[in-house]
Design an enzyme around this catalytic site. Sequence first.
Site, PDB file in Angstrom:
ATOM      1  N   ASP A 115      50.745  94.411 -15.137  1.00 50.51           N
ATOM      2  CA  ASP A 115      51.770  94.593 -14.130  1.00 50.51           C
ATOM      3  C   ASP A 115      52.026  93.216 -13.520  1.00 50.51           C
ATOM      4  OD1 ASP A 115      53.311  95.841 -12.012  1.00 50.51           O
ATOM      5  OD2 ASP A 115      52.091  97.631 -12.349  1.00 50.51           O
TER       6      ASP A 115
ATOM      7  N   ASP B 205      57.424  94.524 -11.811  1.00 48.96           N
ATOM      8  CA  ASP B 205      57.650  95.323 -10.608  1.00 48.96           C
ATOM      9  C   ASP B 205      59.044  95.056 -10.025  1.00 48.96           C
ATOM     10  OD1 ASP B 205      56.195  97.071  -8.641  1.00 48.96           O
ATOM     11  OD2 ASP B 205      56.748  95.441  -7.274  1.00 48.96           O
TER      12      ASP B 205
ATOM     13  N   GLU C 281      60.771  97.534 -14.193  1.00 50.02           N
ATOM     14  CA  GLU C 281      60.838  98.723 -13.339  1.00 50.02           C
ATOM     15  C   GLU C 281      62.192  98.729 -12.639  1.00 50.02           C
ATOM     16  OE1 GLU C 281      58.729 100.938  -9.554  1.00 50.02           O
ATOM     17  OE2 GLU C 281      59.099  98.789  -9.525  1.00 50.02           O
TER      18      GLU C 281
ATOM     19  N   HIS D 145      52.599 106.039 -10.674  1.00 53.11           N
ATOM     20  CA  HIS D 145      51.826 106.052  -9.432  1.00 53.11           C
ATOM     21  C   HIS D 145      52.705 106.152  -8.185  1.00 53.11           C
ATOM     22  CE1 HIS D 145      53.226 102.045 -10.129  1.00 53.11           C
ATOM     23  NE2 HIS D 145      52.930 101.716  -8.892  1.00 53.11           N
ATOM     24  N   ASP D 146      54.022 106.223  -8.365  1.00 46.90           N
ATOM     25  CA  ASP D 146      54.930 106.352  -7.219  1.00 46.90           C
ATOM     26  C   ASP D 146      55.625 107.703  -7.158  1.00 46.90           C
ATOM     27  OD1 ASP D 146      54.490 103.638  -6.528  1.00 46.90           O
ATOM     28  OD2 ASP D 146      56.055 102.985  -7.923  1.00 46.90           O
TER      29      ASP D 146
HETATM   30  C1  NOJ Z   1      56.938  99.396  -7.117  1.00 44.87           C
HETATM   31  C2  NOJ Z   1      55.512  99.796  -7.331  1.00 44.87           C
HETATM   32  O1  NOJ Z   1      55.429 100.657  -8.423  1.00 44.87           O
HETATM   33  C3  NOJ Z   1      55.031 100.407  -6.041  1.00 44.87           C
HETATM   34  O2  NOJ Z   1      53.792 101.030  -6.180  1.00 44.87           O
HETATM   35  C4  NOJ Z   1      54.988  99.310  -5.003  1.00 44.87           C
HETATM   36  O3  NOJ Z   1      54.627  99.860  -3.763  1.00 44.87           O
HETATM   37  C5  NOJ Z   1      56.351  98.631  -4.871  1.00 44.87           C
HETATM   38  N1  NOJ Z   1      56.959  98.358  -6.141  1.00 44.87           N
HETATM   39  C6  NOJ Z   1      56.219  97.323  -4.174  1.00 44.87           C
HETATM   40  O4  NOJ Z   1      55.597  96.386  -5.022  1.00 44.87           O
END
Ligand code: NOJ
Length: 528
Positions: A99, A201, A264, A325-326
Amino acid sequence: MPETVWWKRGTVYQVYPRSFQDTNGDGVGDLRGITQRLDYLAWLGVDAVWISPVYPSPMADFGYDVADYCGIDPLFGTLDDFDELVAEAHRRRLKVILDFVPNHSSIRHPWFTDSRASRASPRRDWYIWRDPAPGGGPPNNWLSNFGGPAWTLDPATGQYYYHAFLAEQPDLNWRNPAVRAAMHDALRFWLDRGVDGFRVDVIWHLMKDEGFRDNPENPDFSADLPEINRFAQVYSADRPEVLDVIAGMRAVLRDYGERVLIGEIYLPMERLMAYYGPDLTGADMPFNFQLIQTPWRADAVCELVENYEAGLPEGGWPNWVLGNHDQPRIAARVGELQARIAAMLLLTLRGTPTLYYGDELGLGHVPIPPERVRDPWERNEPGHGRDPERTPMQWDAGPQAGFSTAEPWLPLSEDATTRNVDAMRDTATSMLTLHRRLLGLRREHAALAVGGYRTVPLGLPEIFAYERFEDGTVLRIVLNFGDAGHTIPLTDASAWTILMSSHAGRSGARVSGAVDLAPAEGLILLRA
Ligand code: NOJ
């Protein structure tokens, strides 16, 4: 299997390192833990492991606040542990994807310490500093993704710095060539250590409007949405100049051969496609989160798949994601039965699947008692937190489900003594076996891994059917999104063999003319 680059053929498995395997008894997963579990990943049949951030970090956002782009946080281990992980993964023909978090650093990164020290600091322009608005207050109306203003005043120098996320995550200024160069060096640092690619990210955030114009109001905003949705993120992200930045990163990777750049990107489909870049100079795979955002209905998913396929640029390779994870766990969103259909869909569509750890066990929403909340977003905006999808992997029926010898940083699911790898690996009907069989089929049949896609229109609103084909081999996938049984016409005179059912059993049966489909059943058929 036709010669195709690994990231097109393969399946990516996301590990959230805090939650995969703890080896030093602190209740938090670590690199050695991942290494210890590589045999499991090889057995499962995935091809690459993407590891969420393990860099030195104050952990304000659990590693997405990086204090050193070229190190490993002691919580996770050492650079030696990392090298060993890469070597052991490669020994098992598993790729390693890191990542990369270039949009913002930690407030504790020495670059930021230097930047904030004075207006004249050599690194002042590495971050985004602006004067207060005329009359005082933040420079514009941009909001943080975690709630509240995206600008924090630094009283010592009288300016605000911009942070798209927490105040502890100041955004870097990618318009500054020195920032680009430093980030490219960080990429090379890891490429030289053998990593096979990066998941970048919030890649669509890297460039902001040069004039820092206010974002327009979002007419569809409602109070149940996170505050960030009050405004359309027109000027704070997704600026056209970002494609040049991404092309720069891709150029770094190109010098290293078959490495992958995944971006992402949470944007509507038309905008997402732009991130393949002009002449495919952008991300190899702009993450496609459309399945997460589409209502779970056969017609809606069918329409999505067709639109996505039709929208891809010439030569652009598709990919599909069901969880990360989000996002709430897929099993929590669609229910246990439909989660099996979702797995069959993810692993039979055209394009690289990304599988989130624990989804292969059907892990659902793990309730987090208020005193155990860890996610800063939950603290800022209750109800939006991500802890429930970040709970420990469940390996066996022993203490802490084999994850740790200590109390884990987040709770296990209540059914951990039965919902774990040990208990499920030899059970024909388990979710784990379903995943392993699907991954096995994907490896066995080039039609699934790299073949073409076409919809099979059946006119049944609850059924989504499609074919995958390659070199004369045709596989038909029939998915029942509803809870009624159906008799599915097979539309031509061919005979078919059932390769597998999502309900287990039935494999090897020959059918022609029509096939019965149970409620919430999925079938994969091979044309004889
Ligand atoms: C996306 C990530 O997947 C998330 O977990 C994170 O909080 C935010 N970007 C900020 O980096």
